[in-house]
Design a protein around this motif. Structure first.
Motif, PDB file in Angstrom:
ATOM      1  N   ASN A 158       0.999   6.960  -9.701  1.00  0.00           N
ATOM      2  CA  ASN A 158       0.413   7.551  -8.487  1.00  0.00           C
ATOM      3  C   ASN A 158      -0.797   6.777  -7.979  1.00  0.00           C
ATOM      4  O   ASN A 158      -1.081   6.775  -6.782  1.00  0.00           O
ATOM      5  CB  ASN A 158       0.009   8.999  -8.751  1.00  0.00           C
ATOM      6  N   SER A 163       6.658  11.551  -9.819  1.00  0.00           N
ATOM      7  CA  SER A 163       5.460  10.870  -9.327  1.00  0.00           C
ATOM      8  C   SER A 163       5.455  10.793  -7.804  1.00  0.00           C
ATOM      9  O   SER A 163       6.458  11.077  -7.138  1.00  0.00           O
ATOM     10  CB  SER A 163       5.386   9.457  -9.911  1.00  0.00           C
ATOM     11  N   GLN A 164       4.322  10.365  -7.260  1.00  0.00           N
ATOM     12  CA  GLN A 164       4.167  10.183  -5.816  1.00  0.00           C
ATOM     13  C   GLN A 164       3.451   8.859  -5.554  1.00  0.00           C
ATOM     14  O   GLN A 164       2.262   8.823  -5.197  1.00  0.00           O
ATOM     15  CB  GLN A 164       3.389  11.348  -5.205  1.00  0.00           C
TER      16      GLN A 164
END
Length: 369
Positions: free
Chosen positions: A147, A166-167
């Motif tokens: 991230n 996740s991002q």
């Protein structure tokens, strides 16, 4: 010019992806410090520094594929990496870390000293290691690093599903395709003497031992195998006992491509029961395309969809008998058709020059102080 620290826990000389990425950075007139782990003392005379690439190697001996047995050696490597990155931090603008083995230390240093960070995920760590009760803890740390990375590099579009928790700020897909700079002359396919080839890490869950134990039953099939890892001695001994087995040990990448061009069929037969293999992207698939060779892969290993949909090889069960049944059924006409399709697909979509331009854009887009 940017100064880049490239981090990897393997022997760089045998890592084709790492070499391609390092050389691409170098072609952009960047300076690259390559931090690697020479586990088998093979790099001392083979890795040569040049004008804008400097190799800094950790030299403690360690076997590949030993799993938990390597934990203390890995911790020592991590301490060595932390110490050396910190010592050289004023000479570094960007840290490019490959896999969680180096990303944990690389990100800590990058964050502390305000350096840009690229996370190159060859394999998603918790899916390819038996972490037991530590799995959730390690994954949470890994997701945090993903991230906060400036760029995350994956080797296939399918790997985005693997990191769906996740991002990331930015994802780039760099396929694990070969950088072929010369023409390799292929031998003519002979149904009476089929040469099969595997060069890579010699470890469990790749159908290697099963194929090795069965090869003596198939006098019309030759096994050409090279690489390093847990089963080096097994295949060296097997080659001494069987006339149709040839073991080459560790090989330079140009020699790998030369060997593959002289064989008929490549294989990347990963065990689908291993979670990470559901998203596999072995470079052998792209090498097979580039060289006009059929590739054999296993069902439910991610890459099987590409092989089946594009008609560039064969998809089998994770079973040695099924493997040899497939090999013995290959006809000359079918072989020629697969060869043409593979070469076309490689040139149009997957050749390294396409990936190289994406790598150049990644590093050029990063702004450093």
């Amino acid at each position: 010019m940017k100064k880049i620290a490239y981090l990897r826990t393997t022997s760089i000389i045998n890592d084709s992806r790492a070499n391609k990425e390092i050389n691409t950075y170098a072609e952009q007139n960047n300076f690259i410090y390559v931090f690697g782990w020479d586990r088998q003392n093979i790099n001392k005379d083979k890795l040569q520094n040049c004008d804008n690439i400097q190799f800094i190697m950790y030299n403690q001996k360690s076997n590949y594929g030993d799993g938990v047995k390597n934990i203390f050696k890995l911790l020592k490597f991590e301490l060595w990496l932390h110490k050396n990155l910190k010592k050289m931090i004023n000479e570094i603008d960007v840290i490019h870390a490959c896999d969680f083995d180096t990303a944990y230390i690389g990100y800590k240093i990058a964050r502390k000293y305000n350096k840009k960070f690229i996370y190159d995920i060859y394999d998603y760590y918790v899916d390819c290691h038996n972490l037991y009760f530590l799995k959730r803890f390690i994954e949470n740390i890994d997701i945090s690093i993903i991230n906060r990375s400036d760029v995350v590099i994956l080797c296939t579009e399918q790997r985005s599903e693997q990191i769906k928790k996740s991002q990331p700020k930015r994802i780039e897909i760099i396929h694990n395709t070969p950088d072929i700079k010369k023409e390799y002359i292929a031998t003519k396919f002979d149904e009476k003497n089929i040469k099969i080839c595997y060069v890579g890490i010699l470890q469990d869950d790749r159908l290697l031992i099963e194929i090795g134990n069965s090869i003596s039953k198939y006098s019309n099939v030759e096994l050409h195998i090279g690489g390093f890892g847990k089963y080096e001695n097994f295949f060296e001994n097997l080659s001494q006992k069987n006339k149709n087995v040839f073991f080459y040990g560790q090989m330079k990448y140009d020699d790998v491509l030369n060997l593959e061009s002289k064989c008929d069929v490549l294989f990347a037969t990963y065990n689908p029961d291993v979670p990470n293999h559901k998203y596999s992207a072995p470079n052998k698939v792209y090498e097979a395309m580039a060289l006009g060779k059929p590739i054999v892969v296993c069902k439910n290993t991610g890459v099987d969809q590409l092989v089946r949909n594009e008609h560039i090889g064969y998809v089998i069960n994770y079973d040695a008998k099924d493997f040899f049944n497939c090999i013995e059924k290959i006809s000359a006409g079918e072989y020629e058709s697969i060869s043409k399709v593979g070469k076309y697909l490689y040139c149009e979509k997957y050749k390294w020059n396409v990936m190289k331009e994406k790598m150049k854009k990644i590093i050029n887009d990063i702004e450093v102080k």
